[in-house]
Scaffold this active site. Structure first.
Site, short mmCIF file in Angstrom:
data_model
loop_
_atom_site.label_atom_id
_atom_site.label_comp_id
_atom_site.label_asym_id
_atom_site.label_seq_id
_atom_site.Cartn_x
_atom_site.Cartn_y
_atom_site.Cartn_z
N THR A 13 10.38 0.81 45.94
CA THR A 13 9.05 1.21 45.47
C THR A 13 8.08 0.03 45.55
O THR A 13 8.47 -1.12 45.43
CB THR A 13 9.10 1.75 44.03
OG1 THR A 13 9.44 0.69 43.13
CG2 THR A 13 10.11 2.87 43.91
N GLY A 14 6.81 0.35 45.80
CA GLY A 14 5.80 -0.69 45.88
C GLY A 14 6.14 -1.74 46.92
O GLY A 14 6.19 -2.93 46.62
N ILE A 19 7.03 -9.10 47.16
CA ILE A 19 8.48 -9.06 46.98
C ILE A 19 9.06 -7.75 47.48
O ILE A 19 10.11 -7.73 48.12
CB ILE A 19 8.83 -9.30 45.50
CG1 ILE A 19 8.52 -10.75 45.11
CG2 ILE A 19 10.29 -8.98 45.23
CD1 ILE A 19 8.67 -11.04 43.62
N GLY A 20 8.38 -6.64 47.21
CA GLY A 20 8.89 -5.35 47.65
C GLY A 20 9.03 -5.25 49.15
O GLY A 20 10.04 -4.77 49.66
N SER A 143 11.28 -9.80 35.60
CA SER A 143 10.57 -11.08 35.74
C SER A 143 11.06 -12.02 34.65
O SER A 143 11.52 -11.58 33.59
CB SER A 143 9.07 -10.87 35.60
OG SER A 143 8.38 -12.10 35.46
N TYR A 156 2.08 -7.22 30.16
CA TYR A 156 2.97 -7.34 31.33
C TYR A 156 4.36 -7.77 30.89
O TYR A 156 5.37 -7.17 31.29
CB TYR A 156 2.39 -8.34 32.32
CG TYR A 156 3.30 -8.67 33.48
CD1 TYR A 156 3.46 -7.79 34.54
CD2 TYR A 156 3.99 -9.89 33.53
CE1 TYR A 156 4.28 -8.09 35.61
CE2 TYR A 156 4.81 -10.20 34.59
CZ TYR A 156 4.97 -9.30 35.63
OH TYR A 156 5.80 -9.60 36.69
#
Length: 266
Positions: A13-14, A19-20, A143, A156
């Site tokens: 996804t994304g 990074i994706g 993260s 976040y």
């Protein structure tokens, strides 16, 4: 090293940037068939074409936003039209520095819907098929901010901590099935979004983007042992391993790719 991914179908996804995209590229290079995803049709199409041209597994693109159940249904239904989903990488996410007192309720909900509920919904949609087939990999891209909550974007950090809890609990729910669930914790990584953020910070401070890039990690994450941004490819290499049959003894784990920022040795 052969990660034995040929013939596997992976959904990332994304995955049109950052990074994706790097994870999608790494999986495709190992022979997996990969579904890339994003909101922008042009970006999705370009990513699928560019990664396919590199050789390895076939890359497909599915356009949808994942901040709703409808968007997740579009993604998973489209992927399952290609074949059973063997690997799910819950990577999509948003971030935005904002003082705590200025974060409105709608931002908390938006961050939770995109960063957390997208992974919950995608995982729920594919886990039963994986369990029935006796093999699968689910990976949450969390993260180091899920452990070291950043004061400049608490909302976040909250979502990244939530991902760790969900991944651990889901791993327990799938214990002994051949399906593993893990989390990956990148640190500061030089992506397009981070480059834009650093450039804005440089402008505010009256310095150059290159100077700000060099100063950022020592200044904002001073406990870093590598003292630099990671590259998306460095993070993707670890992700590809966790998605592979070679990682069969790893489940319910939170793997750190954060350059030693987190000051614990386990």
């Amino acid at each position: 090293m052969d990660l034995q991914l040929e013939g596997k179908l992976a959904v990332v996804t994304g995955s049109t940037a950052g990074i994706g995209r790097a994870i999608a590229s790494a999986l495709a290079a190992e022979g997996a068939t990969v579904v890339v995803n994003g909101r922008n049709p042009e970006s999705v199409e370009a990513t699928a074409k560019e990664l396919s041209a590199l050789g390895g597994g076939t890359v497909h693109g599915i356009v949808c936003a994942l901040d709703s159940a409808e968007g997740v249904d579009t993604l998973i239904t489209g992927a399952e039209a290609i074949g059973p989903v063997d690997i799910l990488v819950n990577n999509v996410g948003i971030f935005e520095p904002k003082p705590f007192e200025e974060i409105p309720d709608e931002d908390w909900r938006r961050f939770f819907d995109v960063n957390v509920m997208s992974g919950v919904r995608c995982s729920r949609a594919v886990m039963c098929g994986m369990r029935d087939r006796g093999w699968g990999r689910i990976l949450f891209i969390s993260s180091e901010s899920g452990i070291n909550i950043p004061e400049e974007m608490v909302h976040y950090g909250m979502t990244k901590t939530a991902q760790l809890a969900i991944a651990r609990g889901l791993a327990k729910a799938l214990a002994g099935t051949g399906v593993t669930v893990n989390s990956l914790l990148p640190g500061p990584t030089w992506t397009e979004g981070v480059a834009t953020f650093v450039a804005k910070m440089a402008e505010q401070r009256g310095t150059t983007a290159e100077a700000m890039k060099a100063e950022f990690v020592p200044m904002v994450r001073p406990s870093s042992l590598i003292r630099r941004f990671a590259t998306p490819e460095e993070v993707a290499a670890h992700a590809a391993y966790l998605c592979s049959p070679l990682a069969s003894a790893t489940s319910g784990a939170a793997h750190r790719v954060e350059g030693g920022i987190v000051d614990i040795c386990f």
